[in-house]
Design a protein around this motif. Structure first.
Motif, PDB file in Angstrom:
ATOM      1  N   UNK A  49       0.834  -1.196   0.000  1.00 12.45           N
ATOM      2  CA  UNK A  49       0.000   0.000   0.000  1.00 12.45           C
ATOM      3  C   UNK A  49       0.872   1.250   0.000  1.00 12.45           C
ATOM      4  N   UNK A  50       0.266   2.359  -0.360  1.00 11.37           N
ATOM      5  CA  UNK A  50       0.961   3.646  -0.330  1.00 11.37           C
ATOM      6  C   UNK A  50       1.896   3.884  -1.496  1.00 11.37           C
ATOM      7  N   UNK A  51       1.687   3.186  -2.605  1.00 10.54           N
ATOM      8  CA  UNK A  51       2.524   3.365  -3.792  1.00 10.54           C
ATOM      9  C   UNK A  51       1.910   4.472  -4.648  1.00 10.54           C
ATOM     10  N   UNK A  52       2.621   5.572  -4.815  1.00  9.00           N
ATOM     11  CA  UNK A  52       2.118   6.677  -5.626  1.00  9.00           C
ATOM     12  C   UNK A  52       2.452   6.441  -7.093  1.00  9.00           C
ATOM     13  N   UNK A  53       1.729   7.130  -7.976  1.00  9.28           N
ATOM     14  CA  UNK A  53       1.874   6.953  -9.425  1.00  9.28           C
ATOM     15  C   UNK A  53       3.301   7.016  -9.939  1.00  9.28           C
ATOM     16  N   UNK A  54       4.077   8.065  -9.621  1.00  4.85           N
ATOM     17  CA  UNK A  54       5.452   8.131 -10.126  1.00  4.85           C
ATOM     18  C   UNK A  54       6.316   6.955  -9.661  1.00  4.85           C
ATOM     19  N   UNK A  55       6.121   6.513  -8.423  1.00  2.19           N
ATOM     20  CA  UNK A  55       6.872   5.357  -7.921  1.00  2.19           C
ATOM     21  C   UNK A  55       6.462   4.099  -8.682  1.00  2.19           C
ATOM     22  N   UNK A  56       5.182   3.983  -8.990  1.00  2.00           N
ATOM     23  CA  UNK A  56       4.692   2.831  -9.746  1.00  2.00           C
ATOM     24  C   UNK A  56       5.332   2.778 -11.121  1.00  2.00           C
ATOM     25  N   UNK A  57       5.445   3.926 -11.778  1.00  2.00           N
ATOM     26  CA  UNK A  57       6.082   3.954 -13.096  1.00  2.00           C
ATOM     27  C   UNK A  57       7.557   3.566 -13.015  1.00  2.00           C
ATOM     28  N   UNK A  58       8.243   3.967 -11.954  1.00  2.00           N
ATOM     29  CA  UNK A  58       9.646   3.559 -11.782  1.00  2.00           C
ATOM     30  C   UNK A  58       9.752   2.047 -11.587  1.00  2.00           C
ATOM     31  N   UNK A  59       8.817   1.470 -10.832  1.00  2.00           N
ATOM     32  CA  UNK A  59       8.803   0.018 -10.630  1.00  2.00           C
ATOM     33  C   UNK A  59       8.572  -0.693 -11.950  1.00  2.00           C
ATOM     34  N   UNK A  60       7.599  -0.216 -12.720  1.00  2.00           N
ATOM     35  CA  UNK A  60       7.289  -0.844 -14.006  1.00  2.00           C
ATOM     36  C   UNK A  60       8.439  -0.720 -14.995  1.00  2.00           C
ATOM     37  N   UNK A  61       9.177   0.370 -14.926  1.00  2.00           N
ATOM     38  CA  UNK A  61      10.291   0.582 -15.850  1.00  2.00           C
ATOM     39  C   UNK A  61      11.399  -0.440 -15.636  1.00  2.00           C
ATOM     40  N   UNK A  62      11.437  -1.075 -14.482  1.00  2.00           N
ATOM     41  CA  UNK A  62      12.460  -2.068 -14.184  1.00  2.00           C
ATOM     42  C   UNK A  62      12.062  -3.466 -14.633  1.00  2.00           C
ATOM     43  N   UNK A  63      10.842  -3.665 -15.099  1.00  2.00           N
ATOM     44  CA  UNK A  63      10.329  -4.977 -15.484  1.00  2.00           C
ATOM     45  C   UNK A  63      10.056  -5.015 -16.982  1.00  2.00           C
ATOM     46  N   UNK A  64      10.355  -6.133 -17.655  1.00  2.00           N
ATOM     47  CA  UNK A  64      10.007  -6.260 -19.078  1.00  2.00           C
ATOM     48  C   UNK A  64       8.505  -6.488 -19.233  1.00  2.00           C
ATOM     49  N   UNK A  65       7.788  -5.455 -19.649  1.00  2.00           N
ATOM     50  CA  UNK A  65       6.336  -5.514 -19.776  1.00  2.00           C
ATOM     51  C   UNK A  65       5.911  -5.769 -21.209  1.00  2.00           C
ATOM     52  N   UNK A  66       4.663  -6.215 -21.365  1.00  2.00           N
ATOM     53  CA  UNK A  66       4.072  -6.230 -22.691  1.00  2.00           C
ATOM     54  C   UNK A  66       3.880  -4.786 -23.121  1.00  2.00           C
ATOM     55  N   UNK A  67       3.733  -4.568 -24.374  1.00  2.00           N
ATOM     56  CA  UNK A  67       3.466  -3.200 -24.827  1.00  2.00           C
ATOM     57  C   UNK A  67       2.114  -2.769 -24.291  1.00  2.00           C
ATOM     58  N   UNK A  68       2.108  -1.687 -23.584  1.00  2.00           N
ATOM     59  CA  UNK A  68       0.892  -1.208 -22.945  1.00  2.00           C
ATOM     60  C   UNK A  68       0.584   0.190 -23.445  1.00  2.00           C
ATOM     61  N   UNK A  69      -0.563   0.390 -24.109  1.00  2.00           N
ATOM     62  CA  UNK A  69      -0.918   1.741 -24.565  1.00  2.00           C
ATOM     63  C   UNK A  69      -0.975   2.730 -23.410  1.00  2.00           C
ATOM     64  N   UNK A  70      -1.481   2.307 -22.243  1.00  2.00           N
ATOM     65  CA  UNK A  70      -1.558   3.204 -21.097  1.00  2.00           C
ATOM     66  C   UNK A  70      -0.155   3.634 -20.651  1.00  2.00           C
ATOM     67  N   UNK A  71       0.740   2.654 -20.535  1.00  2.00           N
ATOM     68  CA  UNK A  71       2.097   2.964 -20.081  1.00  2.00           C
ATOM     69  C   UNK A  71       2.793   3.887 -21.081  1.00  2.00           C
ATOM     70  N   UNK A  72       2.643   3.608 -22.366  1.00  2.00           N
ATOM     71  CA  UNK A  72       3.272   4.450 -23.378  1.00  2.00           C
ATOM     72  C   UNK A  72       2.715   5.877 -23.321  1.00  2.00           C
TER      73      UNK A  72
END
Length: 76
Positions: A49-72
């Motif tokens: 809990x307590x994960x803010x949006x910018x921190x979430x994007x940093x976490x996602x940037x460290x993982x190989x994700x599928x192409x996500x229109x939202x993330x892009x």
């Protein structure tokens, strides 16, 4: 917005990201309650809990994700 990367539909404030690692299957994020859930391939999950949006994007940037229109759109 609906996430088409998972069988489950998400609410406008819930996002589901498919992740390609040996242990993690997907990361779910609820921007209203600021809760991140990591779902593992073996069915286990952990919630933080307590994960803010910018921190979430940093976490996602460290993982190989599928192409996500939202993330892009969010990163651009």
């Amino acid at each position: 917005m609906t996430s088409k990367t998972s069988r489950r539909k998400s609410q406008p404030h819930q996002f589901i990201f498919q992740v390609h690692t040996r242990t993690i299957a997907e990361i779910r994020y609820d921007s209203v309650s600021q809760v991140m859930t990591v779902v593992y391939h073996d069915g286990r999950s952990t919630t933080t809990t307590g994960i803010q949006g910018p921190a979430m994007l940093r976490i996602l940037a460290q993982r190989p994700l599928e192409r996500s229109p939202f993330l892009l759109q969010t990163v651009i």
